[in-house]
Design a protein around this motif. Structure first.
Motif, PDB file in Angstrom:
ATOM      1  N   ILE A   1       0.864  -1.020  -0.025  1.00 36.48           N
ATOM      2  CA  ILE A   1      -0.023  -0.040  -0.099  1.00 36.48           C
ATOM      3  C   ILE A   1       0.750   1.194   0.041  1.00 36.48           C
ATOM      4  CG2 ILE A   1      -1.732   1.118   1.331  1.00 36.48           C
ATOM      5  CD1 ILE A   1      -2.875  -1.255   2.321  1.00 36.48           C
ATOM      6  N   CYS A   2       1.953   1.228   0.923  1.00 38.83           N
ATOM      7  CA  CYS A   2       2.784   2.560   0.700  1.00 38.83           C
ATOM      8  C   CYS A   2       3.791   2.499  -0.422  1.00 38.83           C
ATOM      9  CB  CYS A   2       3.847   2.109   1.877  1.00 38.83           C
ATOM     10  SG  CYS A   2       3.310   2.439   3.698  1.00 38.83           S
ATOM     11  N   VAL A   3       3.927   1.378  -1.086  1.00 37.94           N
ATOM     12  CA  VAL A   3       4.690   1.570  -2.424  1.00 37.94           C
ATOM     13  C   VAL A   3       3.956   2.241  -3.328  1.00 37.94           C
ATOM     14  CG1 VAL A   3       5.732   0.097  -4.107  1.00 37.94           C
ATOM     15  CG2 VAL A   3       6.363  -0.368  -1.804  1.00 37.94           C
ATOM     16  N   PHE A   4       2.372   1.565  -3.648  1.00 36.99           N
ATOM     17  CA  PHE A   4       1.619   2.092  -4.407  1.00 36.99           C
ATOM     18  C   PHE A   4       1.209   3.640  -4.216  1.00 36.99           C
ATOM     19  CE2 PHE A   4       0.632  -2.436  -5.230  1.00 36.99           C
ATOM     20  CZ  PHE A   4       1.414  -2.648  -6.628  1.00 36.99           C
ATOM     21  N   ALA A   5       1.248   4.010  -3.014  1.00 34.81           N
ATOM     22  CA  ALA A   5       0.781   5.302  -2.595  1.00 34.81           C
ATOM     23  C   ALA A   5       1.762   6.301  -3.095  1.00 34.81           C
ATOM     24  CB  ALA A   5       0.456   5.282  -1.142  1.00 34.81           C
TER      25      ALA A   5
ATOM     26  N   GLY B   1      16.313   4.132   2.908  1.00 26.43           N
ATOM     27  CA  GLY B   1      17.265   5.217   3.476  1.00 26.43           C
ATOM     28  C   GLY B   1      17.640   6.353   2.421  1.00 26.43           C
ATOM     29  N   LEU B   2      17.694   6.166   1.312  1.00 26.12           N
ATOM     30  CA  LEU B   2      18.087   7.275   0.514  1.00 26.12           C
ATOM     31  C   LEU B   2      16.717   7.985   0.092  1.00 26.12           C
ATOM     32  CD1 LEU B   2      20.093   5.904  -2.642  1.00 26.12           C
ATOM     33  CD2 LEU B   2      20.912   7.247  -0.552  1.00 26.12           C
ATOM     34  N   LEU B   3      15.269   7.489   0.361  1.00 24.41           N
ATOM     35  CA  LEU B   3      14.119   8.441   0.101  1.00 24.41           C
ATOM     36  C   LEU B   3      14.154   9.146   1.441  1.00 24.41           C
ATOM     37  CD1 LEU B   3      11.994   8.897  -1.494  1.00 24.41           C
ATOM     38  CD2 LEU B   3      10.802   6.842  -0.644  1.00 24.41           C
ATOM     39  N   ALA B   4      14.432   8.528   2.451  1.00 24.90           N
ATOM     40  CA  ALA B   4      14.111   9.384   3.807  1.00 24.90           C
ATOM     41  C   ALA B   4      15.072  10.686   3.723  1.00 24.90           C
ATOM     42  CB  ALA B   4      14.347   8.395   4.976  1.00 24.90           C
ATOM     43  N   VAL B   5      16.373  10.486   3.318  1.00 20.76           N
ATOM     44  CA  VAL B   5      17.234  11.568   3.200  1.00 20.76           C
ATOM     45  C   VAL B   5      16.534  12.756   2.087  1.00 20.76           C
ATOM     46  CG1 VAL B   5      19.481  12.268   2.388  1.00 20.76           C
ATOM     47  CG2 VAL B   5      19.190  10.303   3.795  1.00 20.76           C
ATOM     48  N   ASP B   6      16.161  12.250   1.220  1.00 19.92           N
ATOM     49  CA  ASP B   6      15.613  12.899   0.306  1.00 19.92           C
ATOM     50  C   ASP B   6      14.129  13.565   0.693  1.00 19.92           C
ATOM     51  OD1 ASP B   6      15.271  13.442  -3.022  1.00 19.92           O
ATOM     52  OD2 ASP B   6      13.625  13.309  -2.318  1.00 19.92           O
ATOM     53  N   VAL B   7      13.516  12.924   1.376  1.00 21.24           N
ATOM     54  CA  VAL B   7      12.276  13.565   1.766  1.00 21.24           C
ATOM     55  C   VAL B   7      12.574  14.668   2.931  1.00 21.24           C
ATOM     56  CG1 VAL B   7      10.166  13.240   3.384  1.00 21.24           C
ATOM     57  CG2 VAL B   7      10.725  11.793   1.191  1.00 21.24           C
ATOM     58  N   ILE B   8      13.483  14.400   4.050  1.00 22.41           N
ATOM     59  CA  ILE B   8      13.941  15.368   4.788  1.00 22.41           C
ATOM     60  C   ILE B   8      14.730  16.732   4.139  1.00 22.41           C
ATOM     61  CG2 ILE B   8      15.561  15.972   6.638  1.00 22.41           C
ATOM     62  CD1 ILE B   8      15.074  12.871   7.281  1.00 22.41           C
ATOM     63  N   ALA B   9      15.512  16.458   3.104  1.00 23.19           N
ATOM     64  CA  ALA B   9      16.145  17.307   2.239  1.00 23.19           C
ATOM     65  C   ALA B   9      15.063  18.528   1.505  1.00 23.19           C
ATOM     66  CB  ALA B   9      17.106  16.941   1.456  1.00 23.19           C
ATOM     67  N   PHE B  10      14.186  17.658   0.883  1.00 24.43           N
ATOM     68  CA  PHE B  10      13.119  18.223   0.210  1.00 24.43           C
ATOM     69  C   PHE B  10      12.120  19.236   1.156  1.00 24.43           C
ATOM     70  CE2 PHE B  10       8.801  18.598  -1.786  1.00 24.43           C
ATOM     71  CZ  PHE B  10       9.118  19.351  -2.940  1.00 24.43           C
ATOM     72  N   ALA B  11      11.699  18.663   2.443  1.00 20.27           N
ATOM     73  CA  ALA B  11      11.225  19.482   3.277  1.00 20.27           C
ATOM     74  C   ALA B  11      11.979  20.585   3.893  1.00 20.27           C
ATOM     75  CB  ALA B  11      10.742  18.571   4.456  1.00 20.27           C
ATOM     76  N   THR B  12      13.191  20.475   4.151  1.00 23.46           N
ATOM     77  CA  THR B  12      14.185  21.463   4.564  1.00 23.46           C
ATOM     78  C   THR B  12      14.163  22.520   3.505  1.00 23.46           C
ATOM     79  OG1 THR B  12      15.483  19.987   5.894  1.00 23.46           O
ATOM     80  CG2 THR B  12      16.307  22.147   5.474  1.00 23.46           C
ATOM     81  N   CYS B  13      14.335  22.428   2.230  1.00 21.82           N
ATOM     82  CA  CYS B  13      14.140  23.288   1.289  1.00 21.82           C
ATOM     83  C   CYS B  13      13.089  24.025   1.187  1.00 21.82           C
ATOM     84  CB  CYS B  13      14.419  22.644  -0.353  1.00 21.82           C
ATOM     85  SG  CYS B  13      15.888  21.888  -0.499  1.00 21.82           S
TER      86      CYS B  13
ATOM     87  N   LEU C   1       4.002  15.753   0.433  1.00 23.32           N
ATOM     88  CA  LEU C   1       5.089  15.558   1.388  1.00 23.32           C
ATOM     89  C   LEU C   1       4.645  14.684   2.583  1.00 23.32           C
ATOM     90  CD1 LEU C   1       8.041  16.252   1.746  1.00 23.32           C
ATOM     91  CD2 LEU C   1       7.399  18.213   2.887  1.00 23.32           C
ATOM     92  N   LEU C   2       3.338  15.060   2.963  1.00 20.02           N
ATOM     93  CA  LEU C   2       2.847  14.337   4.205  1.00 20.02           C
ATOM     94  C   LEU C   2       2.719  12.642   3.884  1.00 20.02           C
ATOM     95  CD1 LEU C   2       1.799  14.113   6.995  1.00 20.02           C
ATOM     96  CD2 LEU C   2      -0.515  14.637   6.192  1.00 20.02           C
ATOM     97  N   VAL C   3       2.123  12.489   2.831  1.00 20.73           N
ATOM     98  CA  VAL C   3       2.107  10.995   2.410  1.00 20.73           C
ATOM     99  C   VAL C   3       3.336  10.330   2.165  1.00 20.73           C
ATOM    100  CG1 VAL C   3       1.178   9.676   0.385  1.00 20.73           C
ATOM    101  CG2 VAL C   3      -0.037  11.621   1.131  1.00 20.73           C
ATOM    102  N   GLU C   4       4.263  11.051   1.557  1.00 22.91           N
ATOM    103  CA  GLU C   4       5.679  10.687   1.410  1.00 22.91           C
ATOM    104  C   GLU C   4       6.398  10.309   2.983  1.00 22.91           C
ATOM    105  OE1 GLU C   4       8.528  11.845  -1.969  1.00 22.91           O
ATOM    106  OE2 GLU C   4       7.527  13.462  -1.466  1.00 22.91           O
ATOM    107  N   PHE C   5       6.110  11.099   3.921  1.00 28.26           N
ATOM    108  CA  PHE C   5       6.652  11.161   5.401  1.00 28.26           C
ATOM    109  C   PHE C   5       5.996   9.781   5.771  1.00 28.26           C
ATOM    110  CE2 PHE C   5       6.563  11.860   9.662  1.00 28.26           C
ATOM    111  CZ  PHE C   5       8.057  12.051   9.900  1.00 28.26           C
ATOM    112  N   VAL C   6       4.937   9.799   5.788  1.00 21.95           N
ATOM    113  CA  VAL C   6       4.067   8.553   6.435  1.00 21.95           C
ATOM    114  C   VAL C   6       4.704   7.182   5.787  1.00 21.95           C
ATOM    115  CG1 VAL C   6       1.972   7.510   6.932  1.00 21.95           C
ATOM    116  CG2 VAL C   6       2.230   9.686   7.133  1.00 21.95           C
TER     117      VAL C   6
END
Length: 694
Positions: free
Chosen positions: A80-84, A170-182, A134-139
């Motif tokens: 479900i997470c992957v398809f979301a 792991g890389l996606l988590a870093v990307d999401v955090i970096a995107f939110a920071t931007c 971004l919220l969907v990605e974070f969850v």
């Protein structure tokens, strides 16, 4: 004898009667019991994985708990997470549009977000606010990261899919955090890894897609060996065409330059490459062929070599590599399964038969089942089914399970049996009613060929009525009174189908009825249309006549299923059914590759291709009105690439990409690499989907 001597002899005798006992070592509370170790081995055997006996013995109770928790939380939540996340790629605001947003949570139209000086075509999808995506990605990433942590905890990273999941998460988590920071800093990035990592997670979490990806990777070396020969052929023919047509710098009788497409070596090679793909052919041949028909021989020879010979050779190479890969994976799976079951048996064997053969007792088997029941990956065996499964495995009825019998445990559990009632609800609840003659008459009707004959006849008549109604509707000769009449007829058909379904369920146990996929489809369609018909008749509720008509078409699909009664159609149907499971993996790979190139297209050309861009003036791309095929958002890029790889406007789209990019040659690399990838996957798809059907 003295008293001292007697005492010494007594002490010696006492020492002889004392049995020496070594100091007892306390059991390690963190170590797994033999049944837990065996259960882990059996669970791995289901997936064709075997890490060794020493690895199983080295596992701790904490690792076992992590493993059980992971398996129970993995499916279907991870999918479900992957398809979301895959859906987010379609619904998120393109990066080049982010500077135009009013806020993180603001809902804005796509044309307000993605603006250009001229007219720009977009997919028409209403993008979600960047805060929502971004919220969907974070969850989703948080959940997948938790699973990755559990997976690392119990030590499964030896499997390629597991490593890919952990790294991509792991890389996606870093990307999401970096995107939110931007976003917090008020900066809109022009590049993200997230879309590519979402594709990687899809591949890693769907076994069929990962298996297809492995097959593609395995066949690439051999594929490149053959394509290198094809490339050499293209270069040689391009070189020959360039030196031959170099001096033909005049027009043919049609007013076209004779050496069009062959005015330089690079242009000639480029032209012959697209001839090899049969794209726009014979347009490349016509200028020279119109001047001198002898040039037709040159192109004919090239087509025979490049298209017919090399295409067949590539298909043969792909087939051999794919077959060898599949055979190797199957052999590896069953070898690992046998090793895992052998190790599990050696751990569990606690009974010795009369012939000295080791066996597993009933008690040990029950403890094994109790452990495997903790993991959802293994079909659950409830307490009242233990006798049934044990009796199936105990072929010689010895009361214990031998090694040979234990090897069937995966097959028996994996292809578990379904218990169904043998009597219908009416027979169980109202036995006096089931004993009456009328009920027995219904039973005879349901179990006779007459039921199928009546159902088929009703479907044929219904199909004729639908076709007549559709014809009148398409010719605009259907009056309002006629619509009401046809609606009333459809209500009567719905009542008839419901009566036949009710007759079946009166005498056939619902459990048994529901086992058939066709029965499920018939049940859902019949109940849905009957309910719709009742609602349509109800005076206070309005149901559109078009809605009722479209739903009726669903019922006609039942008529198509009757074709399997004909032998010639049954064979074709079986082939299609066999191809469907095999196509899941390759369709996933097609999507994954398309998603990667679509994302790259948006990042390279998003917001640059539109009517009004001065760089596109006087281009064939804009003159042909192909600006609707662009990479301005993810969905548009996907559709444009689909058009491109299915013999779309090759030269025009490459021309547009080269015109708007600041990196000369990137358009050629982008589109030609996409075309080459399409040929790789098409060969793999043709083998992967047709082989299981044969």
């Amino acid at each position: 004898m003295s008293r001292a001597g007697s005492a010494s002899e007594s002490l010696i005798l006492q020492m002889k009667n004392v049995r020496y006992e070594a100091p007892r070592e306390e059991a390690d509370p963190s170590a797994l019991s033999k049944h837990e170790q065996a259960a882990w081995l059996v669970e791995d055997a289901f997936g064709g994985v075997f890490g060794g006996v020493d690895e199983a013995r080295a596992k701790t109770r904490t690792q076992r708990q992590s493993y059980v928790l992971y398996e129970n939380l993995n499916f279907p939540e991870a999918l479900i997470c992957v398809f979301a996340l895959a859906l987010v790629s379609f619904l998120e605001i393109p990066l080049w549009c982010l500077p135009n947003r009013k806020g993180v949570w603001a809902w804005e139209g796509h044309h307000a977000l993605c603006r250009a000086p001229g007219h720009i075509y977009l997919s028409g999808i209403d993008y979600l606010p960047v805060g929502v995506t971004l919220l969907v990605e974070f969850v989703c990433v948080a959940y997948l990261a938790m699973l990755a942590g559990l997976e690392m905890g119990f030590g499964r990273l030896r499997v390629g899919a597991s490593r890919l999941r952990v790294v991509a998460t792991g890389l996606l988590a870093v990307d999401v955090i970096a995107f939110a920071t931007c976003l917090v800093a008020g900066f809109a990035p022009e590049f993200r890894l997230a879309p590519y990592l979402r594709v990687a997670l899809l591949v890693a979490n769907v076994p069929e897609i990962y298996g297809a990806a492995e097959a593609v990777v395995v066949m690439l070396p051999k594929f490149f060996d053959v394509t290198s020969l094809l490339a050499l052929t293209v270069v040689l023919f391009g070189w020959f065409a360039a030196i031959t047509l170099d001096d033909y710098e005049f027009e043919n009788r049609e007013g076209v330059q004779v050496n069009q497409g062959f005015q330089s070596l690079g242009e000639a090679i480029y032209t012959m490459f697209f001839v090899a793909t049969t794209a726009d052919f014979p347009d490349q041949m016509l200028p020279s062929f119109t001047y001198d028909r002898a040039f037709g021989v040159f192109f004919a020879v090239f087509i025979i070599i490049a298209v017919f010979l090399f295409v067949e050779l590539i298909l043969a190479v792909v087939y051999n590599e794919y077959s060898d890969h599949v055979k190797g994976k199957i052999s590896e799976t069953f070898t690992n399964r046998a090793k895992g079951l052998k190790a599990a048996f050696e751990l569990l064997s606690d009974h010795v038969a009369d012939d000295g053969e080791h066996q597993i007792s009933r008690e040990s088997f029950e403890k094994l089942v109790a452990e495997t029941n903790k993991v959802e990956k293994v079909p659950r065996v409830v307490a009242d089914e233990v006798d049934f499964f044990f009796s199936i495995m105990d072929d010689d009825s010895s009361g214990a399970i031998s090694k040979k019998e234990f090897y069937d445990v995966c097959n028996i559990l994996q292809y578990s049996f379904k218990k169904v009632r043998t009597t219908s609800w009416v027979e169980r609840t109202f036995p006096h009613l089931a004993a009456q003659d009328d009920f027995q008459a219904v039973r005879r009707f349901v179990h006779s060929p007459l039921l199928d004959a009546v159902t088929t006849g009703l479907l044929v008549v219904n199909a004729v009525v639908v076709l007549i109604e559709s014809y009148l509707d398409l010719t605009d000769t259907l009056s309002s009174g006629g619509e009401e009449a046809f609606a009333a007829v459809e209500v009567l058909f719905s009542i008839g189908y419901m009566a036949l379904l009710s007759a079946q369920l009166l005498v056939v146990p619902f459990d048994e009825f529901w086992l058939s996929l066709r029965n499920r489809f018939d049940f859902v369609v019949t109940v849905l249309l009957f309910a719709t018909a009742i609602v349509w008749v109800w005076p206070t509720v309005h149901v559109s006549r078009d809605t009722l008509h479209r739903l009726t078409i669903l019922r006609l699909l039942r008529l198509v299923s009757k074709l399997e009664l004909l032998p010639r159609y049954r064979i074709i149907g079986e082939c299609v059914v066999n191809m469907l499971p095999a196509s899941v993996g390759i369709i996933g790979i097609l999507y994954a590759a398309g998603a990667a190139w679509a994302t790259l297209g948006v990042q390279l050309y998003g917001g640059l291709i539109y009517d009004g861009n001065e760089a596109l003036e006087d281009t064939d791309y804009l003159d042909a009105k192909y600006d609707v095929l662009n990479c301005n958002d993810y969905a548009m890029s996907f559709i444009s690439l689909f058009a491109f790889v299915t013999a779309g406007p090759f030269h025009e789209m490459i021309e547009a990409a080269e015109a708007v990019t600041s990196f000369p040659g990137s358009g050629y690399v982008y589109y030609i690499s996409r075309l080459a990838a399409r040929h790789v996957r098409r060969r793999d798809a043709s083998v992967a989907t047709t082989r299981p059907a044969l």
